[in-house]
Design a protein around this motif. Structure first.
Motif, PDB file in Angstrom:
ATOM      1  N   HIS A  90     -27.492 -29.652 -14.119  1.00 11.44           N
ATOM      2  CA  HIS A  90     -26.433 -29.507 -15.114  1.00 11.44           C
ATOM      3  C   HIS A  90     -25.371 -28.493 -14.677  1.00 11.44           C
ATOM      4  O   HIS A  90     -25.699 -27.363 -14.300  1.00 11.44           O
ATOM      5  N   ALA A  91     -24.118 -28.899 -14.775  1.00 11.43           N
ATOM      6  CA  ALA A  91     -23.003 -28.005 -14.484  1.00 11.43           C
ATOM      7  C   ALA A  91     -22.633 -27.208 -15.731  1.00 11.43           C
ATOM      8  O   ALA A  91     -23.028 -27.542 -16.846  1.00 11.43           O
ATOM      9  N   ARG A 140     -18.981 -25.924 -16.040  1.00  7.87           N
ATOM     10  CA  ARG A 140     -17.694 -25.713 -15.406  1.00  7.87           C
ATOM     11  C   ARG A 140     -16.719 -24.897 -16.242  1.00  7.87           C
ATOM     12  O   ARG A 140     -15.670 -24.500 -15.747  1.00  7.87           O
ATOM     13  N   ARG A 191     -20.569 -23.166  -9.751  1.00  4.96           N
ATOM     14  CA  ARG A 191     -20.601 -24.299  -8.830  1.00  4.96           C
ATOM     15  C   ARG A 191     -21.324 -25.485  -9.462  1.00  4.96           C
ATOM     16  O   ARG A 191     -22.366 -25.335 -10.107  1.00  4.96           O
ATOM     17  N   ARG A 192     -20.774 -26.653  -9.271  1.00  3.48           N
ATOM     18  CA  ARG A 192     -21.406 -27.875  -9.773  1.00  3.48           C
ATOM     19  C   ARG A 192     -22.562 -28.283  -8.859  1.00  3.48           C
ATOM     20  O   ARG A 192     -22.455 -28.142  -7.637  1.00  3.48           O
ATOM     21  N   ASP A 218     -22.568 -31.769 -18.735  1.00  2.00           N
ATOM     22  CA  ASP A 218     -22.159 -30.374 -18.575  1.00  2.00           C
ATOM     23  C   ASP A 218     -22.636 -29.600 -19.804  1.00  2.00           C
ATOM     24  O   ASP A 218     -22.503 -30.055 -20.938  1.00  2.00           O
TER      25      ASP A 218
END
Length: 264
Positions: free
Chosen positions: A72-73, A75, A123-124, A143
């Motif tokens: 999981h990102a 962002r 960071r993704r 996300d």
């Protein structure tokens, strides 16, 4: 009506009509299913005077980094935001430096990798959605930046989801590649049970039970979705107190003015 709304207005009306149609079409499917009641969990950040427990925030970030960040990102967060959860600048710099981010172009027009800085966003885990789906059997890990705001009773939902895994009841047909969860709509979820006892080693010595890890990472996600919540609440309390004092002064002036009028 076309002249009144204009092009933008017509687009908005069209979107509302489509949204209403989608809602009406989906309503019978939801109504046909059994309602899911989420267990209510008490968090320190709830209520008018709620605050985020800094220890829980730091533990929650650790759970996210060591468990959730693989898929999981987040962002919407930059590494510098971690200063707000009580970590020192040196600690945050060291955390950021553990990750490589793409930068550039350089003097010869090429992109390159470098250690992340405070100003970089988290960071993704995957470069794009297709890569994420390919690594997760077609499922797309969402996300988590505003996950607790994207769901009704978001904090309770996330906590329940993380602690709701179990074996399916007798007679329940579980599709291939799915996992049973008591609190997920339909009770079938692609995400496996990711929390196990002592999965992380907390720096402050807190026992890493499933309940504790779920509570801590939920607290971190709630903060990530509304990092300004504490400041907004403090401002709200100040405004309420100001209005109370102003109301009292206004009433006192009114009494004084009308006392003089009646005297004459």
């Amino acid at each position: 009506m076309s002249r009144f709304f204009g092009k933008t207005g017509r687009s908005l009306v069209g979107a509302l009509v489509l949204g209403a149609a989608a809602f009406l079409n989906a309503a019978p499917a939801r109504a046909a299913g059994e309602a899911i009641v989420l267990p209510e969990t008490r968090f320190s950040f709830e209520g008018l005077f709620g605050t985020y427990d800094r220890g829980s925030l730091q533990r929650g970030f650790q759970v996210y980094k060591e468990v959730c960040a693989a898929c999981h990102a987040m962002r919407q967060l930059s590494y510098r935001n971690l200063l707000e959860i009580g970590l020192s600048e040196e600690q945050v710099r060291n955390i950021a430096a553990q990750f490589q981010v793409v930068d550039g172009p350089n003097d010869v027009g090429e992109m390159f990798e470098r250690p992340a800085r405070l100003s970089d966003r988290f960071r993704r885990p995957f470069p794009n959605e297709n890569a994420a789906r390919a690594a997760n059997n077609g499922a797309y890990p969402p996300d988590l930046s505003v996950m607790t705001k994207a769901r009704a009773n978001g904090a309770d939902y996330v906590h329940a989801l993380l602690t709701g895994y179990s074996d399916p009841p007798e007679g329940f047909t579980l599709m291939e590649g799915m996992n049973y969860n008591r609190y997920f709509p339909g009770n079938q979820i692609a995400m496996p049970n990711v929390l196990n006892p002592d999965q992380v080693e907390y720096a402050d010595g807190t026992a890493a039970t499933v309940e504790q890890m779920a509570r801590d990472v939920t607290t971190f996600l709630a903060w990530a979705a509304e990092p300004e919540a504490e400041q907004r609440r403090r401002m709200g309390v100040r405004i309420i107190l100001f209005l109370i004092v102003l109301g009292g002064l206004t009433y006192a002036v009114k009494r004084k003015v009308w006392a003089d009028v009646k005297g004459h």
